[in-house]
Design an enzyme around this catalytic site. Structure first.
Site, PDB file in Angstrom:
ATOM      1  N   HIS A  80     -21.123  33.749  36.303  1.00 54.65           N
ATOM      2  CA  HIS A  80     -19.979  34.294  35.562  1.00 54.65           C
ATOM      3  C   HIS A  80     -18.615  33.987  36.183  1.00 54.65           C
ATOM      4  O   HIS A  80     -17.584  34.288  35.591  1.00 54.65           O
ATOM      5  CB  HIS A  80     -20.165  35.812  35.372  1.00 54.65           C
ATOM      6  N   ASP A 107     -21.721  42.855  29.356  1.00 58.71           N
ATOM      7  CA  ASP A 107     -22.269  42.682  30.696  1.00 58.71           C
ATOM      8  C   ASP A 107     -22.940  43.975  31.144  1.00 58.71           C
ATOM      9  O   ASP A 107     -22.561  45.054  30.694  1.00 58.71           O
ATOM     10  CB  ASP A 107     -21.075  42.383  31.640  1.00 58.71           C
ATOM     11  N   HIS A 109     -22.665  44.628  34.271  1.00 58.10           N
ATOM     12  CA  HIS A 109     -21.794  44.917  35.418  1.00 58.10           C
ATOM     13  C   HIS A 109     -20.322  44.867  35.018  1.00 58.10           C
ATOM     14  O   HIS A 109     -19.998  44.364  33.944  1.00 58.10           O
ATOM     15  CB  HIS A 109     -22.059  43.889  36.528  1.00 58.10           C
ATOM     16  N   ASP A 111     -17.941  43.308  36.954  1.00 58.81           N
ATOM     17  CA  ASP A 111     -17.359  42.057  37.473  1.00 58.81           C
ATOM     18  C   ASP A 111     -15.905  42.251  37.897  1.00 58.81           C
ATOM     19  O   ASP A 111     -15.059  41.376  37.717  1.00 58.81           O
ATOM     20  CB  ASP A 111     -17.489  40.933  36.431  1.00 58.81           C
ATOM     21  N   HIS A 124     -18.947  35.658  41.377  1.00 53.89           N
ATOM     22  CA  HIS A 124     -19.318  36.094  40.017  1.00 53.89           C
ATOM     23  C   HIS A 124     -19.186  37.606  39.836  1.00 53.89           C
ATOM     24  O   HIS A 124     -19.291  38.095  38.707  1.00 53.89           O
ATOM     25  CB  HIS A 124     -20.715  35.584  39.602  1.00 53.89           C
ATOM     26  N   ASP A 211     -22.637  37.921  29.270  1.00 53.42           N
ATOM     27  CA  ASP A 211     -23.513  37.721  30.426  1.00 53.42           C
ATOM     28  C   ASP A 211     -24.929  38.053  29.947  1.00 53.42           C
ATOM     29  O   ASP A 211     -25.145  39.086  29.316  1.00 53.42           O
ATOM     30  CB  ASP A 211     -23.079  38.687  31.550  1.00 53.42           C
ATOM     31  N   ASP A 213     -27.264  39.307  31.325  1.00 55.12           N
ATOM     32  CA  ASP A 213     -27.786  40.599  31.795  1.00 55.12           C
ATOM     33  C   ASP A 213     -27.289  41.783  30.962  1.00 55.12           C
ATOM     34  O   ASP A 213     -27.687  42.930  31.195  1.00 55.12           O
ATOM     35  CB  ASP A 213     -27.556  40.802  33.299  1.00 55.12           C
ATOM     36  N   GLU A 255     -24.879  32.922  33.008  1.00 58.28           N
ATOM     37  CA  GLU A 255     -25.912  33.469  33.907  1.00 58.28           C
ATOM     38  C   GLU A 255     -27.348  33.252  33.421  1.00 58.28           C
ATOM     39  O   GLU A 255     -28.270  33.907  33.911  1.00 58.28           O
ATOM     40  CB  GLU A 255     -25.669  34.972  34.196  1.00 58.28           C
TER      41      GLU A 255
HETATM   42 MN   LIG Z   1     -21.162  39.181  34.595  1.00 59.10          MN
END
Ligand SMILES: [Mn+2]
Length: 293
Positions: A80, A107, A109, A111, A124, A211, A213, A255
């Site tokens: 990312h 995402d 997360h 980030d 990332h 992302d 994830d 990712e």
């Molecule tokens: Mn990310």
């Protein structure tokens, strides 16, 4: 044909396998795209950070031209950290036309680490803070010294794993965070509609950075950072039509680590997602052609 650009680098991640993402997607059944460039790190790198800076400069320049020439651009990571190059390019292209960029950040997360708060040092984990102007100058000042995003134009969606320092960062900047609990409770349809209506009313151009994830790892295992309780990819597909009311100028998918895929399940979902985004934006490309004639 829609332009697509790859960043075959995992230098910003703890686990580097997502560098193989663009190749896997290029070799998939995905059609209707024209691969403009796939950026690779040099074979011998002296230091990761300088290489990430060099790669993001190239990506930002390529994306900048693409956004000026095309109504829609697609970017495939890589980890990312490529969001720094992608959205610097998009933001500067829009700025040259007197416009701001809004960004939907999908995402698990946030980030939103800075070099001062990151526990891992992995870039990332820092791209959002970087785009807001916080981080190493060599990355915050791609193509121009100005910050690329204003906090009020950022929407973090699907968040379920973060460090306290990141939470402090996004709260200090007043960024709208849709934590996973809210997403499950209200549904993607309500949330996407709310954001798009807001952007439409403000006539603001926007992009999507996705992302892998963000999604439920039972469906999308091809990630180095699985976080359970994610969004089912079908729910995302079912609600993509909301973006057709006000189409994004760019779409980034990052990712994707093919070595962690299970029997191509993640690849198949990824191709469906990219096809859906392309299908929506092929409409606008046609409209632009008709207008030009
Ligand atoms: Mn990310």
């Amino acid at each position: 044909m829609i332009p697509i650009i790859g960043m075959a680098s995992g230098l910003g991640a703890g686990m580097g396998g997502c560098s193989e993402g663009p190749k896997a997607i290029q070799e998939s059944t995905l059609s209707g795209v024209e691969w403009k460039n796939i950026f690779h790190p040099q074979l011998k790198i002296s230091d990761k950070k300088s290489e990430i800076i060099a790669l993001n400069k190239k990506l930002a320049t390529e994306v900048y031209s693409s956004v000026l020439e095309n109504p829609f651009t697609m970017v495939i990571g890589g980890d990312h950290s490529c969001a720094i190059g992608t959205w610097s390019g998009v933001a500067e292209a829009l700025r040259s036309q007197g416009e701001d960029l809004a960004l939907l950040w999908l995402d698990a997360h946030m980030d939103s680490h800075t070099p001062e708060t990151t526990p891992s040092g992995n870039i990332h984990g820092m791209p959002l803070a970087t785009l807001l102007g916080c981080g190493s100058e060599q990355l915050t000042e791609l193509l121009s010294p100005q910050p690329k995003l204003k906090p009020e134009n950022v929407f973090l969606i699907g968040i379920r794993s973060y460090e306290e320092a990141e939470k402090d960062f996004v709260e200090r900047h007043n960024i709208r965070v849709y934590y996973i609990e809210e997403v499950h409770e209200r549904g993607l349809e309500t949330i996407f509609t709310e954001i798009i209506e807001h952007l439409e009313a403000r006539k603001l151009s926007y992009g999507l950075t996705v992302d892998i994830d963000f999604f439920e790892p039972e469906e999308m295992s091809a990630t180095g950072t699985p976080e359970k309780d994610g969004i089912h990819p079908q729910e995302f597909l079912d609600n993509y039509a909301i973006f057709e009311r006000h189409l994004p100028v760019a779409f980034e998918f990052v990712e994707f680590n093919p070595s962690r895929d299970r029997e191509r399940q993640s690849l198949n979902w990824t191709v469906k997602i990219l096809e859906r985004a392309l299908e929506a934006s092929a409409l606008v490309s046609k409209e632009a052609l008709v207008e030009a004639n």
